[in-house]
Enzyme design. Structure first.
Site, PDB file in Angstrom:
ATOM      1  NE  ARG A  65     -21.417  13.200  34.038  1.00 13.50           N
ATOM      2  CZ  ARG A  65     -22.670  13.427  34.431  1.00 13.50           C
ATOM      3  NH1 ARG A  65     -22.907  14.194  35.481  1.00 13.50           N
ATOM      4  NH2 ARG A  65     -23.696  12.880  33.798  1.00 13.50           N
ATOM      5  CD  GLU A  84     -23.705  33.443  27.439  1.00 13.54           C
ATOM      6  OE1 GLU A  84     -23.225  34.283  26.647  1.00 13.54           O
ATOM      7  OE2 GLU A  84     -24.183  33.749  28.536  1.00 13.54           O
ATOM      8  CG  PHE A 139      -6.826  23.469  22.970  1.00 16.76           C
ATOM      9  CD1 PHE A 139      -7.700  22.888  22.065  1.00 16.76           C
ATOM     10  CD2 PHE A 139      -5.700  24.098  22.483  1.00 16.76           C
ATOM     11  CE1 PHE A 139      -7.445  22.915  20.700  1.00 16.76           C
ATOM     12  CE2 PHE A 139      -5.440  24.147  21.123  1.00 16.76           C
ATOM     13  CZ  PHE A 139      -6.309  23.549  20.230  1.00 16.76           C
ATOM     14  CD  GLU A 140      -4.146  25.113  26.856  1.00 18.35           C
ATOM     15  OE1 GLU A 140      -4.394  26.004  26.025  1.00 18.35           O
ATOM     16  OE2 GLU A 140      -4.977  24.730  27.709  1.00 18.35           O
ATOM     17  CB  CYS A 188     -14.005  19.954  33.950  1.00 17.37           C
ATOM     18  SG  CYS A 188     -15.796  20.144  33.907  1.00 17.37           S
ATOM     19  CB  ILE A 230     -18.760  23.689  32.106  1.00 25.05           C
ATOM     20  CG1 ILE A 230     -18.228  22.753  33.202  1.00 25.05           C
ATOM     21  CG2 ILE A 230     -20.227  24.021  32.335  1.00 25.05           C
ATOM     22  CD1 ILE A 230     -18.245  23.340  34.599  1.00 25.05           C
ATOM     23  CG  HIS A 244     -14.495  27.900  23.568  1.00 21.18           C
ATOM     24  ND1 HIS A 244     -13.317  28.133  22.905  1.00 21.18           N
ATOM     25  CD2 HIS A 244     -14.155  27.509  24.821  1.00 21.18           C
ATOM     26  CE1 HIS A 244     -12.297  27.899  23.728  1.00 21.18           C
ATOM     27  NE2 HIS A 244     -12.784  27.512  24.884  1.00 21.18           N
TER      28      HIS A 244
END
Length: 149
Positions: A120, A78, A50-51, A73, A75, A81
């Site tokens: 990746r 649950e 996000f930064e 990355c 991932i 977000h």
């Protein structure tokens, strides 16, 4: 390019260190291409994906960098977000390329699990770090072709 020739600039690698092993793999894939192209690089660590866009935007104002690499990355977990971070970070990074005209390689992995991310990021796997570096180099050339600095 011979070692005696001057590099054509510096690329800033902005890297999320949330998953340090993934970031290190992406960088390991990218560095040989930057070196081969005669570019210096600097690294800037940020806490998360996000930064990344804000850090690139702050750095871009100085005009010091020929291009940028965004590495990180996300991932899936649950909650939703993942969706918010992927969408907003991707949009902000795209804005840096279209609105601000930055030469930028997008190396933010958005994966369902850690195994996908490792494959990746691995220079011997899908080598997405090298892929992002190639994109950055191509966009530096495009920008220079049309008179961008």
């Amino acid at each position: 390019m011979s070692a005696a020739e001057a590099p054509k600039g510096t690329v800033l690698i902005v890297e999320s260190r949330y998953y340090p092993d993934i970031a290190d793999g992406l960088i390991a894939g990218a560095l040989p291409l930057l070196t081969e192209a005669g570019l210096h690089h600097e690294r800037l660590e940020v806490p998360g994906v996000f930064e990344i866009p804000a850090a690139i935007r702050h750095a871009a104002f100085g005009g010091k960098y020929a291009g940028f690499l965004a590495f990180g990355c996300v991932i899936r977990g649950e909650t939703s977000h993942y969706d918010h971070i992927c969408s907003e970070a991707s949009r902000a990074i795209m804005d840096l390329t279209t609105r601000d005209g930055l030469a930028l390689g997008f190396g933010v992995l958005t994966c369902e699990n850690g195994d996908q991310a490792h494959v990746r990021a691995d220079p011997k796997g899908k080598n997405k770090g090298a892929e992002a570096a190639r994109a950055c180099l191509a966009m530096i050339d495009v920008k220079q072709r049309f008179g961008g600095s």
